[in-house]
Design a protein around this motif. Sequence first.
Motif, PDB file in Angstrom:
ATOM      1  N   VAL A 133       0.837  -1.201   0.000  1.00  0.00           N
ATOM      2  CA  VAL A 133       0.000   0.000   0.000  1.00  0.00           C
ATOM      3  C   VAL A 133       0.872   1.251   0.000  1.00  0.00           C
ATOM      4  CG1 VAL A 133      -1.604   1.375   1.394  1.00  0.00           C
ATOM      5  CG2 VAL A 133      -2.030  -1.061   1.044  1.00  0.00           C
ATOM      6  N   ALA A 134       1.899   1.277   0.854  1.00  0.00           N
ATOM      7  CA  ALA A 134       2.781   2.447   0.921  1.00  0.00           C
ATOM      8  C   ALA A 134       3.521   2.658  -0.399  1.00  0.00           C
ATOM      9  CB  ALA A 134       3.779   2.281   2.070  1.00  0.00           C
ATOM     10  N   ALA A 135       3.979   1.572  -1.008  1.00  0.00           N
ATOM     11  CA  ALA A 135       4.691   1.693  -2.286  1.00  0.00           C
ATOM     12  C   ALA A 135       3.765   2.209  -3.381  1.00  0.00           C
ATOM     13  CB  ALA A 135       5.279   0.342  -2.681  1.00  0.00           C
ATOM     14  N   LEU A 136       2.525   1.694  -3.416  1.00  0.00           N
ATOM     15  CA  LEU A 136       1.579   2.148  -4.432  1.00  0.00           C
ATOM     16  C   LEU A 136       1.213   3.617  -4.220  1.00  0.00           C
ATOM     17  CD1 LEU A 136      -0.202   1.460  -6.856  1.00  0.00           C
ATOM     18  CD2 LEU A 136      -1.954   0.660  -5.247  1.00  0.00           C
ATOM     19  N   ALA A 137       1.023   4.013  -2.960  1.00  0.00           N
ATOM     20  CA  ALA A 137       0.700   5.414  -2.662  1.00  0.00           C
ATOM     21  C   ALA A 137       1.823   6.334  -3.103  1.00  0.00           C
ATOM     22  CB  ALA A 137       0.425   5.577  -1.169  1.00  0.00           C
ATOM     23  N   THR A 138       3.062   5.929  -2.839  1.00  0.00           N
ATOM     24  CA  THR A 138       4.209   6.735  -3.260  1.00  0.00           C
ATOM     25  C   THR A 138       4.262   6.860  -4.774  1.00  0.00           C
ATOM     26  OG1 THR A 138       5.459   6.095  -1.285  1.00  0.00           O
ATOM     27  CG2 THR A 138       6.717   6.918  -3.174  1.00  0.00           C
ATOM     28  N   ARG A 139       4.041   5.745  -5.463  1.00  0.00           N
ATOM     29  CA  ARG A 139       4.091   5.753  -6.921  1.00  0.00           C
ATOM     30  C   ARG A 139       3.017   6.653  -7.525  1.00  0.00           C
ATOM     31  NH1 ARG A 139       3.109   0.140  -9.168  1.00  0.00           N
ATOM     32  NH2 ARG A 139       1.103   0.858  -9.942  1.00  0.00           N
ATOM     33  N   LEU A 140       1.843   6.690  -6.892  1.00  0.00           N
ATOM     34  CA  LEU A 140       0.726   7.481  -7.416  1.00  0.00           C
ATOM     35  C   LEU A 140       0.707   8.904  -6.871  1.00  0.00           C
ATOM     36  CD1 LEU A 140      -2.149   4.826  -7.170  1.00  0.00           C
ATOM     37  CD2 LEU A 140      -0.892   5.526  -9.224  1.00  0.00           C
ATOM     38  N   GLY A 141       1.595   9.200  -5.917  1.00  0.00           N
ATOM     39  CA  GLY A 141       1.592  10.524  -5.302  1.00  0.00           C
ATOM     40  C   GLY A 141       0.395  10.753  -4.399  1.00  0.00           C
ATOM     41  N   VAL A 142      -0.076   9.703  -3.753  1.00  0.00           N
ATOM     42  CA  VAL A 142      -1.232   9.779  -2.853  1.00  0.00           C
ATOM     43  C   VAL A 142      -0.735   9.897  -1.420  1.00  0.00           C
ATOM     44  CG1 VAL A 142      -3.272   8.567  -1.998  1.00  0.00           C
ATOM     45  CG2 VAL A 142      -2.689   8.444  -4.425  1.00  0.00           C
ATOM     46  N   ASP A 143      -1.273  10.848  -0.680  1.00  0.00           N
ATOM     47  CA  ASP A 143      -0.864  11.083   0.702  1.00  0.00           C
ATOM     48  C   ASP A 143      -1.551  10.072   1.619  1.00  0.00           C
ATOM     49  OD1 ASP A 143       0.397  12.363   2.833  1.00  0.00           O
ATOM     50  OD2 ASP A 143      -1.295  13.739   3.149  1.00  0.00           O
ATOM     51  N   MET A 144      -0.779   9.145   2.195  1.00  0.00           N
ATOM     52  CA  MET A 144      -1.318   8.130   3.108  1.00  0.00           C
ATOM     53  C   MET A 144      -0.390   8.008   4.310  1.00  0.00           C
ATOM     54  SD  MET A 144      -2.692   5.225   0.405  1.00  0.00           S
ATOM     55  CE  MET A 144      -3.713   4.415   1.636  1.00  0.00           C
ATOM     56  N   PRO A 145      -0.343   9.037   5.152  1.00  0.00           N
ATOM     57  CA  PRO A 145       0.661   9.066   6.225  1.00  0.00           C
ATOM     58  C   PRO A 145       0.533   7.946   7.247  1.00  0.00           C
ATOM     59  CG  PRO A 145      -0.930  10.849   6.460  1.00  0.00           C
ATOM     60  CD  PRO A 145      -1.158  10.267   5.123  1.00  0.00           C
ATOM     61  N   ILE A 146      -0.692   7.516   7.564  1.00  0.00           N
ATOM     62  CA  ILE A 146      -0.835   6.449   8.569  1.00  0.00           C
ATOM     63  C   ILE A 146      -0.282   5.145   8.013  1.00  0.00           C
ATOM     64  CG2 ILE A 146      -2.440   5.144  10.006  1.00  0.00           C
ATOM     65  CD1 ILE A 146      -4.351   7.551   9.855  1.00  0.00           C
ATOM     66  N   CYS A 147      -0.694   4.789   6.806  1.00  0.00           N
ATOM     67  CA  CYS A 147      -0.209   3.552   6.201  1.00  0.00           C
ATOM     68  C   CYS A 147       1.301   3.589   6.003  1.00  0.00           C
ATOM     69  CB  CYS A 147      -0.909   3.309   4.864  1.00  0.00           C
ATOM     70  SG  CYS A 147      -2.665   2.887   5.023  1.00  0.00           S
ATOM     71  N   GLN A 148       1.819   4.750   5.612  1.00  0.00           N
ATOM     72  CA  GLN A 148       3.258   4.861   5.406  1.00  0.00           C
ATOM     73  C   GLN A 148       4.021   4.776   6.727  1.00  0.00           C
ATOM     74  OE1 GLN A 148       2.733   8.408   3.111  1.00  0.00           O
ATOM     75  NE2 GLN A 148       3.098   7.375   1.156  1.00  0.00           N
ATOM     76  N   ALA A 149       3.434   5.292   7.800  1.00  0.00           N
ATOM     77  CA  ALA A 149       4.070   5.180   9.114  1.00  0.00           C
ATOM     78  C   ALA A 149       4.106   3.725   9.577  1.00  0.00           C
ATOM     79  CB  ALA A 149       3.325   6.041  10.129  1.00  0.00           C
ATOM     80  N   ILE A 150       3.017   2.981   9.358  1.00  0.00           N
ATOM     81  CA  ILE A 150       2.993   1.573   9.744  1.00  0.00           C
ATOM     82  C   ILE A 150       4.017   0.787   8.930  1.00  0.00           C
ATOM     83  CG2 ILE A 150       1.586  -0.519   9.797  1.00  0.00           C
ATOM     84  CD1 ILE A 150       0.993   1.513  12.012  1.00  0.00           C
ATOM     85  N   ASP A 151       4.152   1.117   7.659  1.00  0.00           N
ATOM     86  CA  ASP A 151       5.172   0.460   6.844  1.00  0.00           C
ATOM     87  C   ASP A 151       6.568   0.719   7.412  1.00  0.00           C
ATOM     88  OD1 ASP A 151       6.404  -0.821   4.553  1.00  0.00           O
ATOM     89  OD2 ASP A 151       6.821   1.184   3.785  1.00  0.00           O
ATOM     90  N   ARG A 152       6.834   1.943   7.822  1.00  0.00           N
ATOM     91  CA  ARG A 152       8.152   2.270   8.367  1.00  0.00           C
ATOM     92  C   ARG A 152       8.387   1.576   9.703  1.00  0.00           C
ATOM     93  NH1 ARG A 152       9.286   8.525   8.445  1.00  0.00           N
ATOM     94  NH2 ARG A 152      11.316   7.712   9.137  1.00  0.00           N
TER      95      ARG A 152
END
Length: 372
Positions: free
Chosen positions: A315-334
């Motif tokens: 999810v975090a990788a797809l959001a980054t690729r699409l330029g979609v802001d998903m801070p919660i999902c990206q934080a969980i990925d980190r």
Amino acid sequence: MPIESSEPNPLNSDRPSTIFQAVTVVGGGAWGSALAMTAHAAGRDTTLWVRETDAVAAIHRDRRNPFLPQHPLPDAIKATDDLAEALSGTQLVIVVVPSQFLRPMCRQIGAHLPPGVPIVVCSKGIENDTGALMTQVIEQELPGRPLAALSGPSFADEVAAGQPTAVTIASADLAGVTADSAPQTLAARVAITLATPSFRPYLSEDLVGVEVGGAVKNVLAIACGIAQGRGMGSNPRAALIARGLAEIKRLATALGGQRETVTGLAGIGDLTLTCSSEQSRNFSFGKALGEGRTAEELLSNRTSVVEGVVNARSVAALATRLGVDMPICQAIDRVLHGGLPIDDAIELLMVRPLRAESAALEKLIKLPHPSA
């Protein structure tokens, strides 16, 4: 060939829907077993394919699946670990395998399933390497196959117990239908096939929205579990659910889905359920993380897949690729895959720039947080 139902059709009483009498569920975990029990309760000839030979032996011996032992399987449900046998003569296949195993499973199914037999995917996730949704994976491996997706707030234990449950079934052929043609769409036929007095399907044409909701909610459930494990109260959970819903909306619309879908059963319904109960594997996993255990320790002791762990990365990788802001999902990925300490992740989420809540203003307003 599919048979005609003699029961009144709630979509259009002038025309009966064509039900699928022979149903095969591929994936014998708890959710697959519950869906097999639902199909049987609806009067269908049901086969359950289970990968684990010892689980099949247990079902044959005492009618109990080790993955859902509290609910005996009816004698009429056939259980097998032979995929060719399971698919022989079936009219509808319901696939319930972990998302990252779907592609190889499709290749195995394709070797035995005649063209034209529809597939309903219940796997929830986004493929890691490709960023593909589950129906896209099936389309790539089994091109031309009629496809539907089933999702919604549905713990396997409660479905198997016959507790009232509502889900969403989506198929693309619902787009642009008329009252006359609606009963023959795939979503309608699957709904009529599975509906019982305790299992109520709703229909949607938005495959993307339904699938994105099912994938992202598992990541957000880990976040809510972490908050619970940290001893936090109801405020953080409510904030995570509400702002997590905004992240689902952003990703769904970026992929061509509908915002309306996200406010339905497959969106906020499934999100609220998964983020609020330790029956959720993802929530309970996050809770244990919040209490101080490590992901490696927790995953090494599990026999079931925690989808949110895998899908945090995709999810975090797809959001980054699409330029979609998903801070919660990206934080969980980190936290899970980048070594970010939980307390640091919480602080980073709270002191991000201040934004507007509405979609119309969120891209226009970005204020520095005074505590950053």
